[in-house]
Every structure is written in structure tokens, then in C-alpha cells.
Write a protein that holds these residues in place. Sequence first.
Motif, PDB file in Angstrom:
ATOM      1  N   MET A   1     -12.339 -13.590 -20.600  1.00  0.00           N
ATOM      2  CA  MET A   1     -12.614 -12.252 -20.572  1.00  0.00           C
ATOM      3  C   MET A   1     -14.068 -12.199 -21.698  1.00  0.00           C
ATOM      4  O   MET A   1     -13.967 -12.789 -22.684  1.00  0.00           O
ATOM      5  N   ALA A   2     -15.085 -11.513 -21.315  1.00  0.00           N
ATOM      6  CA  ALA A   2     -16.254 -11.365 -22.127  1.00  0.00           C
ATOM      7  C   ALA A   2     -16.023 -10.541 -23.555  1.00  0.00           C
ATOM      8  O   ALA A   2     -15.254  -9.786 -23.444  1.00  0.00           O
ATOM      9  N   ARG A   3     -16.724 -11.180 -24.400  1.00  0.00           N
ATOM     10  CA  ARG A   3     -16.364 -10.680 -25.706  1.00  0.00           C
ATOM     11  C   ARG A   3     -17.368  -9.243 -25.605  1.00  0.00           C
ATOM     12  O   ARG A   3     -18.242  -9.504 -25.056  1.00  0.00           O
ATOM     13  N   PRO A   4     -17.008  -8.072 -26.063  1.00  0.00           N
ATOM     14  CA  PRO A   4     -17.800  -6.927 -26.196  1.00  0.00           C
ATOM     15  C   PRO A   4     -19.203  -7.209 -27.123  1.00  0.00           C
ATOM     16  O   PRO A   4     -18.908  -7.702 -27.938  1.00  0.00           O
ATOM     17  N   ARG A   5     -20.280  -6.660 -26.675  1.00  0.00           N
ATOM     18  CA  ARG A   5     -21.332  -6.746 -27.194  1.00  0.00           C
ATOM     19  C   ARG A   5     -21.790  -5.327 -27.898  1.00  0.00           C
ATOM     20  O   ARG A   5     -21.923  -4.404 -27.333  1.00  0.00           O
ATOM     21  N   LEU A   6     -22.332  -5.665 -29.246  1.00  0.00           N
ATOM     22  CA  LEU A   6     -22.783  -4.544 -29.957  1.00  0.00           C
ATOM     23  C   LEU A   6     -24.064  -4.686 -30.197  1.00  0.00           C
ATOM     24  O   LEU A   6     -24.730  -5.915 -30.560  1.00  0.00           O
ATOM     25  N   LEU A   7     -25.027  -3.785 -30.021  1.00  0.00           N
ATOM     26  CA  LEU A   7     -26.347  -3.698 -30.553  1.00  0.00           C
ATOM     27  C   LEU A   7     -26.563  -2.931 -31.801  1.00  0.00           C
ATOM     28  O   LEU A   7     -25.887  -1.879 -32.026  1.00  0.00           O
ATOM     29  N   LEU A   8     -26.494  -3.640 -33.001  1.00  0.00           N
ATOM     30  CA  LEU A   8     -26.806  -3.447 -34.222  1.00  0.00           C
ATOM     31  C   LEU A   8     -28.166  -3.073 -34.581  1.00  0.00           C
ATOM     32  O   LEU A   8     -28.947  -4.201 -34.606  1.00  0.00           O
ATOM     33  N   LEU A   9     -28.554  -1.816 -35.148  1.00  0.00           N
ATOM     34  CA  LEU A   9     -29.899  -1.535 -35.461  1.00  0.00           C
ATOM     35  C   LEU A   9     -29.946  -1.584 -36.880  1.00  0.00           C
ATOM     36  O   LEU A   9     -29.296  -0.480 -37.723  1.00  0.00           O
ATOM     37  N   LEU A  10     -30.919  -2.463 -37.402  1.00  0.00           N
ATOM     38  CA  LEU A  10     -30.883  -2.737 -38.840  1.00  0.00           C
ATOM     39  C   LEU A  10     -32.512  -2.706 -39.198  1.00  0.00           C
ATOM     40  O   LEU A  10     -33.233  -3.503 -38.888  1.00  0.00           O
ATOM     41  N   PRO A  11     -32.987  -1.673 -39.880  1.00  0.00           N
ATOM     42  CA  PRO A  11     -34.012  -1.680 -40.540  1.00  0.00           C
ATOM     43  C   PRO A  11     -34.419  -2.672 -41.492  1.00  0.00           C
ATOM     44  O   PRO A  11     -33.354  -3.136 -42.234  1.00  0.00           O
ATOM     45  N   THR A  12     -35.241  -3.299 -41.730  1.00  0.00           N
ATOM     46  CA  THR A  12     -35.755  -4.494 -42.660  1.00  0.00           C
ATOM     47  C   THR A  12     -35.354  -4.087 -44.168  1.00  0.00           C
ATOM     48  O   THR A  12     -35.146  -5.037 -44.920  1.00  0.00           O
ATOM     49  N   THR A  13     -35.538  -2.713 -44.361  1.00  0.00           N
ATOM     50  CA  THR A  13     -35.126  -2.522 -45.902  1.00  0.00           C
ATOM     51  C   THR A  13     -33.830  -2.182 -46.255  1.00  0.00           C
ATOM     52  O   THR A  13     -33.464  -1.962 -47.339  1.00  0.00           O
ATOM     53  N   THR A  14     -33.030  -2.215 -45.297  1.00  0.00           N
ATOM     54  CA  THR A  14     -31.721  -2.137 -45.498  1.00  0.00           C
ATOM     55  C   THR A  14     -30.906  -3.129 -46.485  1.00  0.00           C
ATOM     56  O   THR A  14     -30.966  -4.152 -46.443  1.00  0.00           O
ATOM     57  N   TYR A  15     -29.867  -2.468 -47.278  1.00  0.00           N
ATOM     58  CA  TYR A  15     -29.106  -3.260 -48.008  1.00  0.00           C
ATOM     59  C   TYR A  15     -27.904  -3.731 -47.097  1.00  0.00           C
ATOM     60  O   TYR A  15     -26.796  -4.561 -47.577  1.00  0.00           O
ATOM     61  N   ARG A  16     -27.564  -3.025 -45.746  1.00  0.00           N
ATOM     62  CA  ARG A  16     -26.558  -3.058 -45.220  1.00  0.00           C
ATOM     63  C   ARG A  16     -25.941  -4.163 -44.134  1.00  0.00           C
ATOM     64  O   ARG A  16     -25.241  -4.337 -43.557  1.00  0.00           O
ATOM     65  N   ALA A  17     -27.338  -5.249 -44.163  1.00  0.00           N
ATOM     66  CA  ALA A  17     -27.203  -6.091 -43.061  1.00  0.00           C
ATOM     67  C   ALA A  17     -25.850  -7.210 -43.198  1.00  0.00           C
ATOM     68  O   ALA A  17     -25.180  -7.387 -42.225  1.00  0.00           O
ATOM     69  N   ALA A  18     -25.832  -7.862 -44.341  1.00  0.00           N
ATOM     70  CA  ALA A  18     -24.477  -8.560 -44.676  1.00  0.00           C
ATOM     71  C   ALA A  18     -23.311  -8.123 -44.215  1.00  0.00           C
ATOM     72  O   ALA A  18     -22.257  -8.726 -43.423  1.00  0.00           O
TER      73      ALA A  18
END
Length: 414
Positions: A1-18
Motif C-alpha cells: 500500500m502506497a504511503r500517503p504523500r504530504l506537500l509541506l509548504l515551508l518558507p525559507t525564513t521559518t523556524y518550523r522546518a525541523a
Amino acid sequence: MARPRLLLLLPTTTYRAAAFVEAARRLDLDLTVASDHVSVFAAAQPTGLMALDFAHPERAAGEVRGFAATHPVDAVFGVDDDTAVVAAVIAEALGLRHNPVPATLAARDKHRQRVLLTQAGLPVPAFALHAVTADAAQVAREARYPCVLKPLRLAASRGVIRANDPAEFVTAFQRIVRILEEPEAAACGEPARQILVEEFVPGGEVALEGLLAEGRLRLLALFDKPDPLDGPFFEETIYVTPSRLPDASQRAIAECAERAALALGLTSGPIHAELRINERGPWVIEVAARPIGGRCGAVLRFGEGEGASSLEELLLRHSLGLPIASFERERAASGVMMIPSPRAGVLTEVRGVDEARAVPGVDDVVITAHRGQRLVPLPEGSRYPGFIFARGDTPEAVTRALRAAHASLEFVVA
């Protein structure tokens, strides 16, 4: 079964990436990270990294449609005000569950938000909108005091200034105009050519973290802000949860936030709301269609023990329709201090980090500013040089730990 794909929108200035990337890893998702700049690794990871024009959401949606034709996307998630709008446009184009685009636009625009909340009968401060080209002295003569001047689109209290009389009003107005002339702010377009003036609402301030599902709000956390936010600038420092307000006040705040979110047209996903409460009850200051900003989400854990999940994991599960084990925040009190910039200048050294980490109750001290970086305090600045995290038996113990850790730090600024 294929894993669900998430498109995550991350601006380059965000602290939230990690935090979000780690949450996606824990959930074993197929993750595609989209940023507003081309990554040097994009060619090597064509399904894992992509660049999108966040300034033109319809253009971004067209590119994602092409990508999704061969790599189906199951959910789109934006981490801040701007990418929440882009995520809604993309999700609409792909036929995925999403907030209505007009609702995310209203949540991003402080004036449009005020108009809609007023029409819905929500308790909001009286307000007026003025062009940056207006005669500041004339506007000051017509204003009621004390009042608060603010830009329409800037985040982290940047450019938010209290005025107590006409002279302070003119100074604040001119200062905000200069901020809006800076390239990053001016890129907002028409919103950068207007200033919102509101009555000052006295009282304590709280921050609410919630999750909308089918038009109902589930309260995830209510944060007290122990430091008074009375101006002239509104630099937020400490958030601590659970709230020490009476249960009736907490219920009134949650009900007010839900009404406000629905008045904007929001229906699904995270909201972060700022409210003030006084003898007249709760007042809506702002509702955002995104989770808590910066690295502050790290203070929230849901469930207990090894099975506890982060805020980011909970939000991604919700966006993908995956099971959520618990919406209940852990039993311990927790809090974060957004370390204020001590003064303007170039950072040369941070002393006392080990001592701050050794304070009982402190989980971690994260310095995000780097040596050689220019620190800019509010109201011109918008980035904190670091964060302190703590947990304890009570909110009071957490607050003491945060203050003690902060007192151990010394930012050497040239």
C-alpha cells in the motif's frame, strides 16, 4: 500500500522546518517539501523538494497540479499565514479538504478580519484604516486614546505601537511608515500602504491553540502570558500552559475563538488566536489560520509517555485524516520564553547557555541567532535570538524556571 504523500509548504525564513519534517518521518509519510527558493538538492530529489512561487498562489497551484499527475498528493499543509493561503489554493485545485481561500485571506489581513468579526457581533476593538500617505497630525487629532497602530500583514508584533496622545501617535505613524518602506514589507503590496488604528483593550492576554474540524473548535492549549502587554511595544516573551484563569473564563475564551474562526469562514485545520480578557469578557485581537509560530510548538505534547505526540504530528495526522490517539495535552505544565533582543547591534557572543540549561525545570535553551547576525528589537525587528523551554508541576514553577534561565544569559552585542 502506497504511503500517503504530504506537500509541506515551508518558507525559507521559518523556524518550523525541523519539527514538521521530523513529524513526517515519524508518520512514515512520502514528504515533498516546497519552498519559495530553489534548493541546490532539488535536482537530486525531484519528488522530495520543489520550489513554488508563494507570492502567486494560482501559479503555484498550477505547478503542483502537474506534479500531482504523477505523484498524487494526499494533503497540503502551510506553516504560516502566507503559506496557509497558498495551501488553500493548492488544495482547492487538487480537490482536497481545505479552508476556503477567502477565509485564509481574511485571517491574514488584520483589517478584513476586523470587518468580518464586527459584522458577526464579536467583541473587537474599534478600528479605522488609514493610508500611509495620510496626514498623520490630522489623523492623530481625530483618534481616541490610548490606541494601537499596526501594519496589516506583518507578524511577531512587528510595527505594533501604542500611542497615548497625538504626539506619540504621529511618532508611531511615521515609524511604521518607515518599516513598511523596507523591501520585505513593501513586497506585500497594497497592505504595506495602509495602517490600522485600534482602540487599546486593557486586560490580560492569552493565546489559544486549537484545531477546527467540521466547523467545531477543539481546544488544544490555552496559554497565559504572565508579562503585561501594555506597550509602547508588544513584545511577547513567556507563554505558559495550562492557564490559571477560572474555568468559566477559559470556556468563554474558547467559545469566543470558535465564533471568530467561523465568522472568518475557517472550517478545518489549526488556528492560533490572541485574545484579551477583562471585566467585560474576552476580546478578539487576532485569529490566524496556522499553528503557533516560531519554535513554540515544542512545548506541546499530547498523550503521556512514549506514545506522546508532538503538536506537528497531531496536525499532520489531522490533515491526512489519520487516527489521533489523544487530543489531551500532557499533565505537566509547560512553557516557552521567546528571548527578546537585548538591543540593536551585531551579536558577538552568547554567554551563560550551559547555566541556563542547568536551571531545574528547563528542558532546553535554543539560540537561533548566530555570531555576526544583526539583532533588531521591536518594533522594527521580527525575529527572536532564541527560545527557552521548561516543564514543571505548576505554571508558576515553569514561569520561575524560564525567568531564572533568562537571567543566566548574556547577549554580547557590538
